[in-house]
Scaffold this motif. Structure first.
Motif, short mmCIF file in Angstrom:
data_model
loop_
_atom_site.label_atom_id
_atom_site.label_comp_id
_atom_site.label_asym_id
_atom_site.label_seq_id
_atom_site.Cartn_x
_atom_site.Cartn_y
_atom_site.Cartn_z
N ASP A 1 52.17 17.73 13.01
CA ASP A 1 51.47 16.63 12.35
C ASP A 1 51.30 16.92 10.86
OD1 ASP A 1 50.09 14.20 12.14
OD2 ASP A 1 48.17 15.18 12.42
N LEU A 2 50.77 18.09 10.53
CA LEU A 2 50.56 18.45 9.13
C LEU A 2 51.88 18.69 8.41
CD1 LEU A 2 47.49 20.85 9.52
CD2 LEU A 2 47.50 18.43 8.88
N THR A 3 52.85 19.27 9.12
CA THR A 3 54.18 19.47 8.52
C THR A 3 54.80 18.14 8.12
OG1 THR A 3 54.58 21.52 9.75
CG2 THR A 3 56.51 20.32 8.97
N GLY A 4 54.63 17.12 8.96
CA GLY A 4 55.18 15.81 8.64
C GLY A 4 54.58 15.19 7.41
N TYR A 5 53.30 15.48 7.13
CA TYR A 5 52.65 14.96 5.92
C TYR A 5 53.24 15.58 4.66
CZ TYR A 5 48.87 12.49 8.33
OH TYR A 5 48.14 11.60 9.08
N ILE A 6 53.64 16.85 4.74
CA ILE A 6 54.04 17.59 3.54
C ILE A 6 55.52 17.40 3.23
CG2 ILE A 6 54.12 19.90 2.49
CD1 ILE A 6 51.92 20.67 4.59
N THR A 7 56.34 17.30 4.27
CA THR A 7 57.79 17.31 4.10
C THR A 7 58.36 15.90 3.97
OG1 THR A 7 58.00 17.47 6.51
CG2 THR A 7 58.08 19.52 5.25
N GLU A 8 59.68 15.82 3.76
CA GLU A 8 60.33 14.54 3.49
C GLU A 8 61.23 14.12 4.65
OE1 GLU A 8 59.83 16.54 -0.66
OE2 GLU A 8 61.50 16.91 0.70
N GLY A 9 60.60 13.97 5.82
CA GLY A 9 61.34 13.57 7.01
C GLY A 9 61.23 14.59 8.12
N GLN A 10 62.00 14.40 9.18
CA GLN A 10 62.06 15.38 10.25
C GLN A 10 63.28 15.12 11.12
OE1 GLN A 10 59.16 13.22 10.40
NE2 GLN A 10 60.04 11.79 11.87
N VAL B 1 75.33 12.43 8.85
CA VAL B 1 75.48 10.99 8.71
C VAL B 1 74.15 10.26 8.76
CG1 VAL B 1 76.51 8.91 9.74
CG2 VAL B 1 77.82 11.04 9.65
N LEU B 2 73.25 10.66 9.69
CA LEU B 2 72.05 9.88 9.95
C LEU B 2 70.78 10.45 9.34
CD1 LEU B 2 72.79 9.07 13.70
CD2 LEU B 2 73.26 7.65 11.70
N CYS B 3 70.73 11.76 9.10
CA CYS B 3 69.54 12.41 8.50
C CYS B 3 70.01 13.39 7.44
CB CYS B 3 68.71 13.14 9.57
SG CYS B 3 68.24 12.13 10.96
N LEU C 1 63.11 19.51 4.96
CA LEU C 1 63.44 18.72 6.15
C LEU C 1 63.23 19.58 7.39
CD1 LEU C 1 64.52 15.95 7.09
CD2 LEU C 1 66.82 16.95 7.06
N PRO C 2 62.08 19.45 8.07
CA PRO C 2 61.81 20.30 9.23
C PRO C 2 62.55 19.83 10.48
CG PRO C 2 59.99 18.78 8.89
CD PRO C 2 60.96 18.55 7.75
N ILE C 3 62.74 20.76 11.40
CA ILE C 3 63.30 20.46 12.73
C ILE C 3 62.19 20.66 13.74
CG2 ILE C 3 64.98 21.14 14.48
CD1 ILE C 3 66.85 21.97 12.24
#
Length: 456
Positions: free
Chosen positions: A317-326, A136-138, A146-148
């Motif tokens: 930090d770097l993962t967040g730059y590459i991916t489309e959310g978290q 519902v939310l992500c 979409l990383p965890i």
């Protein structure tokens, strides 16, 4: 270059150094021949005077004079067919389930390139995980990365098993769906746990597993994501299947990358990681997506543990730059026995707006998600106020929000690791929780939507 060299210059950790090598290729596979066994390695550095290769099986028992090195002239390539579903492989793509080798007419180079942005098709539609907070939310969109973000001791292992056991595509067509599960540096007990969960849920025959254990050579951790993603590319773009890749734990991969970089005597960057950590992660993550001329898709769900729960650490930090959310897991919610402990405030899916709503999930989904976020944000502010003045002195509206927050965490976020909720059930549950608030508090919803769904 089909030559054999009879002397190793020196050995450092999992690496061997060879001098006087001519015409070696970066990424070329080598065979190290001892008296009683053969081992595989890969060229990872070429200098003017020497070549550096990593040994997959480790360098234990290896000396500078008891082995010969044979250069194959080929990169690491694997056989793939549809028979890989239900099978289990190690970090270099060899079967470890006793089922025998995979036979195919074509070998696939594991060093595939990231998808060209021009060839990409924009992700649409969604994958249903059966978990309300995610669906519902992500919302997880096909072709998304979409990383965890988790932490040491948090139940990301259980969450990974739940997603693999419950995930499905939301389509009434005959489109095929499968899962590629990748475990990097896990314990043997955790490996047995994953296999048992997949068997219990009946999904194991629709899952291809790549397992690297903590006692396996560290160099295998660098090759296992490439082997797994090559298998996913085969299933998605050759067999036109929709593939969900669940990979845990990317932190172990990055630690292995740092260890190898140190052995190669490279200049370290932030926190000792090599300066190319960003490009290395991007090389892995950007292999997920959809192609304009193919029907299949690769959706990537990497799981990583944040050292000291620090979201500014280089890996998240770097993962967040590459991916489309978290999706971020909360230690506070975990301590309250909320399962799965998804912290919705820092969690987001940047592509969900284009894969939900009418024609995908339900017409009210976008507005409902916005209202759930907005209302819970006010709950956090009111909880801070209640700590100062006491809950009994709050206004009636504030007390409604406090009750909404309790029920939101107890019923919507908390669902355990074995309960599966459909998208329809999760949306209806969201409306049930929102009905704790009076209609005038629902400032993100129009009157028609409130009349249709409020009080469900």
């Amino acid at each position: 270059m089909l030559k054999e060299y009879l002397k190793i210059d020196r050995i450092e950790g999992p690496l061997i150094f060879l001098k006087g090598i001519k015409e070696a290729k970066y990424g070329e596979m080598i065979e190290i021949r001892l008296e009683n066994e053969d081992r595989l390695g890969k060229v990872i550095k070429i200098e003017e005077n020497y070549v550096v290769a990593q040994v997959f099986e480790g360098t234990s028992g290896l000396s500078t004079v008891n082995a010969s090195v044979h250069f194959t002239g080929e990169p690491l390539s694997l056989n793939f067919s549809k028979d890989i579903l239900g099978r289990m492989f190690n970090g270099v793509g060899n079967p470890i389930d006793g089922g025998g080798p995979i036979y195919a007419n074509k070998k696939y180079n594991v060093n595939s390139r990231p998808i060209n942005p021009v060839a990409r098709r924009y992700p649409r539609n969604y994958i249903e995980t059966g978990i309300s907070t995610i669906d519902v939310l992500c919302t997880l969109i096909r072709g998304q990365k979409l990383p965890i973000f988790s932490g040491n001791g948090l139940p990301h292992k259980e969450l990974a098993a739940q997603i693999v056991s419950q995930a499905r595509i939301s389509s009434e067509t005959d489109e095929k769906f499968a899962i590629c599960f990748v475990a990097i540096g896990i314990t043997r007990d955790d490996g047995a746990y994953f296999i048992e969960r997949f068997e219990e849920s009946g999904t194991i025959n629709n899952v291809v597993m790549f397992m690297n254990y903590a006692d396996d050579p560290v160099t295998e951790r660098l090759s296992i994501p490439k082997c797994a993603l090559t298998a996913a590319e085969y299933l998605a773009f050759e067999e036109e299947m929709h593939i969900l890749v669940v990979m845990t734990d990317m932190t172990n991969y990055c630690e292995a990358l740092r260890e190898i970089a140190t052995a190669k005597e490279e200049v370290p960057s932030r926190k000792g990681y090599p300066g190319y950590l960003y490009s290395d992660l991007a090389f892995i993550y950007e292999r997920a997506g959809m192609l304009k001329d193919r029907n299949g898709s690769i959706t990537f769900l990497p799981i990583l543990t944040m050292p000291n729960d620090d979201i500014t650490h280089p890996i998240p930090d770097l993962t967040g730059y590459i991916t489309e959310g978290q999706i971020v897991l909360s230690r506070d919610l975990s301590n309250k026995d909320v399962r799965p402990p998804v912290n919705i405030m820092p969690s987001l899916s940047r592509l969900m707006k284009d894969g939900i709503g009418e024609g995908h999930t339900r017409a009210d989904h976008p507005d409902l998600a916005n209202q759930l976020f907005s209302s819970f944000s006010k709950v956090l502010d009111i909880r801070s106020l209640a700590q100062i003045i006491g809950e009994s002195d709050l206004s009636e509206m504030d007390k409604h929000y406090i009750e909404y927050g309790r029920q939101f965490e107890a019923q919507f976020v908390n669902q355990g690791f074995s309960e599966r909720r459909t998208m329809e059930e999760s949306l209806d549950l969201g409306w049930k929780i929102l009905s704790i608030l009076p209609p005038e508090a629902l400032d993100r919803l129009d009157e028609e939507t409130i009349r249709k769904y409020y009080g469900r």
